[in-house]
Design an enzyme around this catalytic site. Structure first.
Site: not given
Ligand code: ATP
Ligand code: MG
Length: 140
Positions: A87, A128, A51, A59, A117, A11, A104, A93, A114
């Site tokens: 993962r 994807e 997304y 968010f 992805h 990212k 992370r 996350t 973070n």
């Molecule tokens: P990713 O999909 O990016 O691999 P993830 O699967 O661990 O991450 P998701 O729940 O899918 O987490 O959230 C997607 C992305 O949205 C997170 O990686 C983060 O960048 C952002 N995100 C998630 N929760 C929050 C939050 N509470 N505040 C701000 N950004 C958030």
């Molecule tokens: Mg995710």
């Protein structure tokens, strides 16, 4: 478990801090082979599509703006149980909850910024990968 492919994004917070190589090294050390890789910058429309599953979350706007703020590195990772393994290497996350040694934990700035992805299931991995890479870019 069979050999799988998964999709990864390094990212903007990480590319900006020159962490592309350090993150790639974590994947390789975990036995994940980088079979495709390119540096791109998404448009807002592409980030919103990518997304889309989070479009109702508070968010969402901030997340899409962040994802287009700098170039990203998109990659296809291959290996035994690659989706779950990636993962695991990524960590939780929220970096505050991530295990020691994960990407992370070591590199992420916040729950939003973070660093990486990773696909969460075989169906999303296939979708994807196809969103970002053409068949010609994927070496067998
Ligand atoms: P990713 O999909 O990016 O691999 P993830 O699967 O661990 O991450 P998701 O729940 O899918 O987490 O959230 C997607 C992305 O949205 C997170 O990686 C983060 O960048 C952002 N995100 C998630 N929760 C929050 C939050 N509470 N505040 C701000 N950004 C958030
Ligand atoms: Mg995710």
């Amino acid at each position: 478990m069979a050999i799988q492919r998964t999709f990864s994004i390094i990212k903007p917070d990480a590319t900006k801090r020159n962490l592309t190589g350090a993150i790639a090294a974590k994947f390789e050390a975990a036995g994940l082979r980088i079979v495709a890789s390119k540096r791109i910058q998404m448009t807002l429309a592409q980030a919103e599509t990518f997304y889309g599953v989070h479009s109702e979350r508070p968010f969402f706007g901030e997340l899409c703006e962040f994802m287009i703020s700098e170039p990203i590195v998109v990659q296809v990772l291959e290996g035994e149980d690659a989706i779950a393994k990636n993962r695991e290497v990524m960590g939780a996350t929220n970096p505050a909850d991530a295990d020691a040694g994960t990407i992370r934990k070591e590199f992420a700035l916040s729950i939003g910024e973070n660093s990486v992805h990773g696909s969460d299931a075989p169906e999303t991995a296939a979708e994807e990968i196809a969103f970002f890479f053409s068949g010609l870019e994927l070496v067998g």
